[in-house]
Enzyme design. Structure first.
Site, PDB file in Angstrom:
ATOM      1  N   GLY A  49       0.026   6.499  -4.931  1.00  0.00           N
ATOM      2  CA  GLY A  49       0.631   7.498  -4.055  1.00  0.00           C
ATOM      3  C   GLY A  49       0.885   6.871  -2.700  1.00  0.00           C
ATOM      4  O   GLY A  49       0.195   5.926  -2.315  1.00  0.00           O
ATOM      5  N   THR A  50       1.860   7.390  -1.990  1.00  0.00           N
ATOM      6  CA  THR A  50       2.226   6.710  -0.744  1.00  0.00           C
ATOM      7  C   THR A  50       1.985   7.578   0.486  1.00  0.00           C
ATOM      8  O   THR A  50       0.850   7.918   0.743  1.00  0.00           O
ATOM      9  CB  THR A  50       3.676   6.209  -0.818  1.00  0.00           C
ATOM     10  OG1 THR A  50       4.506   7.302  -1.229  1.00  0.00           O
ATOM     11  CG2 THR A  50       3.805   5.096  -1.839  1.00  0.00           C
ATOM     12  N   THR A  51       3.015   7.932   1.204  1.00  0.00           N
ATOM     13  CA  THR A  51       2.838   8.371   2.588  1.00  0.00           C
ATOM     14  C   THR A  51       2.232   9.762   2.749  1.00  0.00           C
ATOM     15  O   THR A  51       2.750  10.743   2.204  1.00  0.00           O
ATOM     16  CB  THR A  51       4.198   8.331   3.303  1.00  0.00           C
ATOM     17  OG1 THR A  51       4.806   7.063   3.033  1.00  0.00           O
ATOM     18  CG2 THR A  51       4.011   8.503   4.796  1.00  0.00           C
ATOM     19  N   LYS A  82      -0.650  15.156  -3.287  1.00  0.00           N
ATOM     20  CA  LYS A  82      -1.459  14.241  -2.482  1.00  0.00           C
ATOM     21  C   LYS A  82      -2.256  14.962  -1.394  1.00  0.00           C
ATOM     22  O   LYS A  82      -2.968  14.323  -0.617  1.00  0.00           O
ATOM     23  CB  LYS A  82      -0.555  13.195  -1.817  1.00  0.00           C
ATOM     24  CG  LYS A  82       0.325  12.428  -2.786  1.00  0.00           C
ATOM     25  CD  LYS A  82       1.279  11.502  -2.074  1.00  0.00           C
ATOM     26  CE  LYS A  82       2.248  10.880  -3.059  1.00  0.00           C
ATOM     27  NZ  LYS A  82       3.272  10.048  -2.379  1.00  0.00           N
ATOM     28  N   ALA A 224       8.932   3.544  -1.642  1.00  0.00           N
ATOM     29  CA  ALA A 224       7.828   4.182  -2.360  1.00  0.00           C
ATOM     30  C   ALA A 224       7.541   5.592  -1.863  1.00  0.00           C
ATOM     31  O   ALA A 224       6.670   6.280  -2.396  1.00  0.00           O
ATOM     32  CB  ALA A 224       6.563   3.327  -2.238  1.00  0.00           C
TER      33      ALA A 224
END
Length: 266
Positions: A49-51, A82, A224
């Site tokens: 998972g990213t930002t 997230k 991403a």
């Protein structure tokens, strides 16, 4: 019939009880994965998972995240969650190895619930932030093999009557941020955006717009990070934590923020 005595430590049930200590004592196999060896090839194939970001606003703290997970150059998921409530007055946003991150969230939620049930009281916000640092530190062997989990943690401190925001590194180092913070692969463009738009005393609507615009900016510079999609109904998730508790921001409010930003940008 033979009595079975579990080798439970005082830390599991004492004045400062810990669910993780209870699990380590009673079901150590449940935490065995934290000490496994992972090949570089396997680590590269794990979804990440990213930002995610957080910011202080007039009523408390807002945490938000995009929805994309990637595995190498592949988009593994466009609707990953997230952002989670940790308990009634705090929230956690995760970036890093997706499976490990979600597992860490579940353990953290149980850690806080276990403490509250056994003591009849909630941990202080400072105490919650420290417990999360311990969980991150526990993941360090896997972080060194590429399965890093770096969350943001925010909550409403009833003692200070204000929102507070904490961020971490992969070793479990913990710091507090007074204004805003972001983590994940798109964190730098997100922080640049927050730096331009954040100001003290933001209203809820303004805070949501600032957060959504920062994630949109991150998605334009970082492959991403997933951008919002009105047509596919994919929007960032956000949680607002105030004196009234932790509540997920309704999709309609996030969509309105996306529409307002896109209208200005043409």
């Amino acid at each position: 019939m033979t009595d079975h005595i579990l080798p439970l430590s005082g830390a599991s049930f004492g004045a400062n009880p810990s669910f993780v200590d209870l699990l380590r004592d009673a079901r150590p196999e449940a935490l065995a994965h934290l000490h496994q060896t992972v090949t570089a090839e396997a680590a590269a194939g794990v979804a990440h998972g990213t930002t995610v970001l957080g910011l202080i606003y007039a009523d408390g703290v807002l945490v938000a995240g995009d929805r994309r997970a990637t595995a190498g150059y592949t988009i593994a998921d466009e609707t990953m969650r997230k952002v989670f409530s940790a308990d009634d007055y705090s929230a956690i946003a995760i970036a890093g190895a997706a499976g490990m991150a979600v597992e860490m969230v579940r353990l953290f939620q149980l850690e806080l619930e276990h403490y509250e049930k056994l003591t009849g009281d909630r941990l202080s916000l400072e105490g919650k932030a420290n417990r999360l640092a311990q969980l991150i530190r526990q993941n360090f062997p896997l972080a060194m093999q590429g399965l890093v989990v770096v969350p943001l943690f925010g909550g409403f401190d009833e003692r200070r009557d204000a929102g507070r925001l904490f961020y971490y590194d992969a070793t479990g180092g913990r710091w507090e941020e007074d204004d805003y913070q972001a983590t994940g692969s798109g964190s730098q463009p997100a922080k640049n955006s927050l730096k331009k738009r954040w100001r003290e005393g933001l209203t809820r609507r303004e805070a949501i717009e600032v957060a959504v615009e920062a994630l949109l900016d991150a998605s334009e510079d970082d492959v991403a990070t997933g951008g919002p999609s009105v047509h596919r109904r994919i929007f960032p998730l956000a949680l607002a934590v105030t004196a009234s508790g932790a509540d997920e921001v309704p999709e309609a409010e996030v969509e309105a923020a996306v529409d307002a930003i896109l209208e200005v940008r043409g």
